[in-house]
Design a protein around this motif. Structure first.
Motif, PDB file in Angstrom:
ATOM      1  N   GLY C  41       0.805  -1.219   0.000  1.00  0.00           N
ATOM      2  CA  GLY C  41       0.000   0.000   0.000  1.00  0.00           C
ATOM      3  C   GLY C  41       0.834   1.263   0.000  1.00  0.00           C
ATOM      4  O   GLY C  41       0.302   2.359   0.155  1.00  0.00           O
ATOM      5  N   LYS C  44       3.658   1.515  -4.761  1.00  0.00           N
ATOM      6  CA  LYS C  44       4.583   1.024  -5.792  1.00  0.00           C
ATOM      7  C   LYS C  44       3.847   0.726  -7.097  1.00  0.00           C
ATOM      8  O   LYS C  44       4.230   1.204  -8.179  1.00  0.00           O
ATOM      9  N   THR C  45       2.780  -0.066  -6.985  1.00  0.00           N
ATOM     10  CA  THR C  45       2.026  -0.411  -8.191  1.00  0.00           C
ATOM     11  C   THR C  45       1.402   0.841  -8.803  1.00  0.00           C
ATOM     12  O   THR C  45       1.398   1.013 -10.025  1.00  0.00           O
ATOM     13  N   THR C  46       0.907   1.714  -7.946  1.00  0.00           N
ATOM     14  CA  THR C  46       0.326   2.967  -8.436  1.00  0.00           C
ATOM     15  C   THR C  46       1.363   3.760  -9.229  1.00  0.00           C
ATOM     16  O   THR C  46       1.047   4.355 -10.266  1.00  0.00           O
TER      17      THR C  46
HETATM   18  N1  LIG Z   1      -7.732   2.794  -8.469  1.00  0.00           N
HETATM   19  C1  LIG Z   1      -7.557   3.174  -7.194  1.00  0.00           C
HETATM   20  N2  LIG Z   1      -8.510   3.875  -6.568  1.00  0.00           N
HETATM   21  C2  LIG Z   1      -8.349   4.271  -5.276  1.00  0.00           C
HETATM   22  N3  LIG Z   1      -7.268   4.000  -4.546  1.00  0.00           N
HETATM   23  C3  LIG Z   1      -6.274   3.301  -5.112  1.00  0.00           C
HETATM   24  C4  LIG Z   1      -6.363   2.849  -6.464  1.00  0.00           C
HETATM   25  N4  LIG Z   1      -5.227   2.168  -6.773  1.00  0.00           N
HETATM   26  C5  LIG Z   1      -4.473   2.206  -5.646  1.00  0.00           C
HETATM   27  N5  LIG Z   1      -5.095   2.874  -4.663  1.00  0.00           N
HETATM   28  C6  LIG Z   1      -4.575   3.135  -3.325  1.00  0.00           C
HETATM   29  O1  LIG Z   1      -3.248   3.577  -3.439  1.00  0.00           O
HETATM   30  C7  LIG Z   1      -2.458   3.075  -2.383  1.00  0.00           C
HETATM   31  C8  LIG Z   1      -1.227   2.417  -2.942  1.00  0.00           C
HETATM   32  O2  LIG Z   1      -1.567   1.157  -3.486  1.00  0.00           O
HETATM   33  P1  LIG Z   1      -0.550   0.291  -4.361  1.00  0.00           P
HETATM   34  O3  LIG Z   1       0.090   1.179  -5.351  1.00  0.00           O
HETATM   35  O4  LIG Z   1      -1.276  -0.882  -4.886  1.00  0.00           O
HETATM   36  O5  LIG Z   1       0.511  -0.169  -3.275  1.00  0.00           O
HETATM   37  P2  LIG Z   1       1.654  -1.249  -3.386  1.00  0.00           P
HETATM   38  O6  LIG Z   1       1.758  -1.693  -4.806  1.00  0.00           O
HETATM   39  O7  LIG Z   1       2.852  -0.527  -2.905  1.00  0.00           O
HETATM   40  O8  LIG Z   1       1.281  -2.360  -2.472  1.00  0.00           O
HETATM   41  C9  LIG Z   1      -3.326   2.141  -1.576  1.00  0.00           C
HETATM   42  O9  LIG Z   1      -3.769   2.831  -0.429  1.00  0.00           O
HETATM   43  C10 LIG Z   1      -4.485   1.862  -2.500  1.00  0.00           C
HETATM   44  O10 LIG Z   1      -5.654   1.652  -1.772  1.00  0.00           O
END
Ligand SMILES: Nc1ncnc2c1ncn2[C@@H]1O[C@H](COP(=O)(O)OP(=O)(O)O)[C@@H](O)[C@H]1O
Ligand SMILES: [Mg+2]
Lengths: 289, 334, 243
Positions: C41, C44-46
């Motif tokens: 969370g 990273k993926t974002t």
């Molecule tokens: N499409 C989306 N809408 C709302 N919140 C999002 C979305 N994608 C990611 N998030 C939020 O962004 C944050 C980072 O998520 P993410 O990038 O998946 O983390 P990681 O890949 O580091 O585990 C999280 O709190 C997640 O809930």
């Protein structure tokens, strides 16, 4: 005066559109399914009102008390036996299933009731209230609008206050999260579909005095409901309510000032315009695709 | 690819020789023409619906646009059949591009919904205009093409056969080309497809335009064939849905599925319409003619073919979601 | 000083009121493997979604190969040489493994025969040849992740963005995959590598960027990172032993 007359007729018919569209939007929100049999469910309501009146002499508005529970159960059972089985299929399969189901309904109606249009005439079918300025308000349409308001308020309270309503909304927001929170999402789907069926059939019953009743009468309302749902933001029940009124008004105004031949065209052009300019709908949240 | 070419060639040879064996029975010819037409329409739909996974619920619009454009031209300016058909293709492609431009930016249910809306706009517009004859429709008479006898069904049989063969050829070509792979990728997962460099918007539009062009030609040939068109014959939502069902029931996403679907569904509809099934049930003694069921079946089965379509669709989706051919198709035949 | 291939400049991403990434900057130099780590969370993926055009940025900008690509479309990102894999795998489920990889290869050729050749070579490199005709959707998760990699590689990228590619693999398989990634790098492909497995990251990466609570916590060489008290406290925690 033409303007006020159109305004009133538009709002009245818009209320009924709203009711039908709210049912579709609820199903869409909770189940993420476009229900192509929605028009047939309205048709079901029209025939039920017709036969309850002609055979048992029950007033169409009173007959809602019978139609609503029956159609809720009908929708619930349809969801459990058919739609639940394609919940994790691609959306095309879900659409086709509802298309097939709609064809079965309309063509069964065709066999049972023939294609001759039926007309439901009560003692007050063609009566109207005359307002100053030569504006007339059709009594059946006024009654449908009032009942629509009551049903909408009831739906709103149900969604906002009851446990089941809250669970429905949670499922609509995020199905997976709702499941993790211990909500029985499969039951929520069935309830949503039952409620959607009930709302469609009620809308059908209420316009049974205003429209010809035939096996394909629901068809045009299917497309209108879709337009309204997209206008209000797919899945937003309140948006569908407001969208219904807007479409009712747009139709009435275009009949008055353009020509009634083009009013349906205008509705669909509006639909495409929304998709082009504001696909999340007028009231949808702007979010990530 | 080579395999498809051989099968298509064999199919062409058999179908080309068929009228010679059947003699000129106009009833049979009419059914065959309908089968060829539905097979072409379903194969065309399959390119955008089966390969690219974009379910158009409004293909009647392209069929109807072809039929109307051709009919209007033939009865007014009369520039000849080929030009009239080409004009129809042009109109259909413009409609397809407009639709695609508006909705292919969106995902999910929007294309299905918008395609119906566009088809309804086309239908209602045709119904409300003068040039299209409104609700009266258009009578397409005094059409000629070289020395062909257009009162005979034979030229139309060969025209529809030619269209089907071209459609199958195009489908086979696309399927094994980069475009085909891209369409399949889009069908399977749009995000993944985009991450691999596929311009979703472009390729969905390509698929839709090719599909619309073919449907349009089918409409043009049909209009000249039956010499009378109105909105309820060439533009109804029912036709759009029948095209989809034909593809699904035969096997979506396969080359021959739409053809198989057309053979099955057109024959079934004909058997019901001509009351063959009702009479068969009575004649074989499965239901007695005097009984209430017997009387009901005999008087009603003729109108029941759409009901039967509905039942088949529901059973297909619940039972074999890939259609008859899809169900038996070998997996992984790259 | 090596040429900067990717520059992320003050990137922020909000979802409504939630901040997923706040003011993150770092560069990826040509020929390097950059590790991107951080708790679940942390965005990273974002970050990948923002760089490759799946999400629009709230603010900041992204440069690739000297060009501003802040508002790039996902397919364009791939065509200019930046390809990503998906943490939540996205196989083209009804197609077979070979077809999946061919679709990647088509970004470099129009010919089906040519793309088949590229795909077969790619599968060979990853030791997946015998899976060619398996249906992608039926593979176990570890192999689906590997398919993600094969497909991405087939597009001949300059920069490869790998999102938790080792999930579902056992230790030996992870080591093998690390070796493969090193080979890929040696063939001239730069890599950004999101991973949870610290051993994999420290063993493989030239530089490491640590995200924490939407922000960049620190950036440095693997030894800088494993020696950094903040990182140990914030992320590596008790479970991690110095190698
Ligand atoms: N499409 C989306 N809408 C709302 N919140 C999002 C979305 N994608 C990611 N998030 C939020 O962004 C944050 C980072 O998520 P993410 O990038 O998946 O983390 P990681 O890949 O580091 O585990 C999280 O709190 C997640 O809930
Ligand atoms: Mg992640």
């Amino acid at each position: 005066m033409l303007f006020f007359q159109s305004l009133i007729s538009g709002i009245l018919i818009g209320g009924v559109y709203a009711l039908a569209a709210m049912g579709m939007s609820l199903v869409f929100g909770v189940m993420n399914i476009s229900n192509f049999a929605h028009g047939e469910l309205m048709m079901l309501g029209m025939y039920m009102a017709y036969y309850l009146f002609t055979l048992l002499n029950i007033d169409p508005f009173l007959s809602l008390l019978i139609i609503m529970p029956l159609t809720f159960v009908f929708g619930y059972v349809i969801e459990k036996t058919m739609i639940d089985r394609v919940m994790d299929h691609p959306s095309e399969n879900q659409i086709l299933l509802t298309v097939g189901f709609g064809l079965i309904m309309s063509n069964s109606a065709l066999l049972a009731f023939t294609s001759d249009p039926k007309i439901l005439t009560t003692s007050y079918s063609s009566s109207s209230i005359a307002l100053p300025g030569g504006i007339s308000v059709s009594i059946p349409m006024l009654l449908s609008f009032l009942v629509t308001c009551i049903l909408t308020a009831a739906l709103y309270l149900f969604l906002a206050k009851s446990r089941t309503g809250m669970a429905l909304r949670a499922t609509s927001q995020n199905r997976e999260a709702a499941q993790l929170m211990g909500i029985n999402v499969s039951r929520m789907s069935a309830i949503a579909f039952g409620t959607g069926t009930l709302l469609a059939a009620s809308a059908g019953a209420m316009i049974a005095q205003t429209y010809y009743i035939d096996p394909f009468a629901g068809h045009i309302f299917l497309l209108k409901s879709f337009t309204i749902c997209v206008l209000g933001g797919l899945g937003s029940v309140i948006g569908a309510g407001i969208g219904g009124i807007i479409i009712g008004l747009a139709e009435a105004m275009s009949s008055a000032y353009l020509s009634s031949d083009w009013k349906d065209v205008l509705v669909f052009i509006l639909f495409l315009a929304i998709l082009l300019l504001r696909p999340q709908g007028l009231f949808g949240k702007k979010g990530e695709q | 690819m080579k395999q498809s070419v051989v099968v298509i060639a064999l199919f062409a040879a058999v179908m080309a020789a068929l009228p010679g064996f059947l003699g000129d029975n106009p009833y049979i010819a009419d059914i065959l023409i309908t089968i060829l037409m539905m097979a072409s329409l379903a194969s065309a739909w399959n390119i955008v619906g089966g390969y690219a996974g974009q379910f158009s619920f409004g293909h009647a619009a392209y069929f109807g646009a072809g039929a109307y454009t051709t009919s209007i031209l033939l009865t007014t300016l009369n520039p000849g059949i080929p030009v009239s058909i080409a004009a129809g293709v042009l109109v259909s492609c413009v409609i397809a591009l407009l639709t695609g431009t508006i909705v292919f930016r969106l995902r999910g249910h929007y294309f299905a919904l918008a395609s119906i809306a566009v088809a309804e706009i086309v239908r209602l517009t045709v119904l409300n205009l003068d040039i299209t004859g409104g609700a009266q429709g258009i009578l397409v008479t005094k059409v000629s093409f070289g020395s062909l006898d257009l009162n005979s069904k034979v030229p139309f049989y060969y025209a529809m056969l030619f269209l089907l063969l071209v459609t199958l050829g195009i489908s086979a070509l696309i399927y094994r080309s980069r475009t085909g792979y891209y369409l399949l990728a889009i069908r399977e997962d749009q995000d993944a497809a985009a991450s691999l460099g596929i311009n979703l918007y472009l390729f969905k539009n390509i698929a839709l335009v090719i599909s619309a062009a073919i449907a349009s030609v089918a409409g043009s040939i049909y209009a000249v064939y039956i010499s009378f068109i109105d909105t309820s014959t060439v533009l109804p939502l029912r036709l759009s849905i029948e095209i989809i069902l034909t593809t699904i029931i035969g096997g979506i996403g396969t080359l021959w599925g739409p053809v198989l679907g057309a053979v099955l569904l057109v024959s079934l509809a004909e058997a019901l319409r001509s009351n063959m099934i009702g009479e068969y049930l009575v004649n074989t003694g499965m239901v007695s003619e005097g009984s209430a069921t017997g009387a009901f079946l005999k008087s009603n089965l003729a109108h029941a073919h759409v009901l039967v379509y509905g039942i088949i669709t529901v059973l297909c989706i619940l039972g074999l979601p890939k259609g008859i051919l899809g169900f038996f198709r070998r997996k992984g035949e790259a | 000083m090596k040429k900067k291939l990717l520059e992320i400049i003050s990137l922020s991403k909000h979802f409504g009121g939630n901040t997923a990434i706040s003011n993150v900057s770092f560069n990826v130099e040509e020929g390097l493997i950059v590790g991107l780590i951080g708790p679940n969370g942390s965005g990273k993926t974002t970050l990948f979604n923002c760089i490759t055009g799946y999400y629009s940025l709230t603010s900041g900008s992204v440069m690739f190969d000297g060009h501003d690509i802040t508002r790039i479309k996902p397919d364009k990102a791939c065509r200019i040489g930046m390809v990503r894999t998906w943490q939540r795998v996205k196989p083209l489920g009804n197609l077979n493994v070979l077809e999946n990889v061919m679709i990647g290869a088509f970004s470099k050729t129009r010919s089906a025969g040519e793309s088949r050749k590229i795909a077969l070579a790619q599968l060979d490199l990853l030791g997946m040849s015998e899976l060619s005709s398996n249906t992608a959707g039926d593979l176990p998760i570890g192999l689906k992740k590997k398919l993600e990699l094969a497909r991405a590689l087939a597009t001949s990228p300059k920069l490869l963005l790998l999102d938790e590619i080792c999930g579902g693999l056992n230790n030996t398989e992870t080591l093998e995959l690390m070796e493969t990634i090193r080979i890929i790098r040696n063939n001239g492909v730069s890599i950004v590598f999101i991973e949870h497995d610290m051993k994999a990251v420290t063993g493989l990466c030239d530089r490491i960027v640590v995200l924490k609570s939407e922000q960049k916590l620190v950036e440095g060489t693997p030894s800088d990172i494993t020696g950094n008290h903040d990182v140990i406290a914030a992320y590596l925690g008790k479970g991690y032993k110095h190698a």
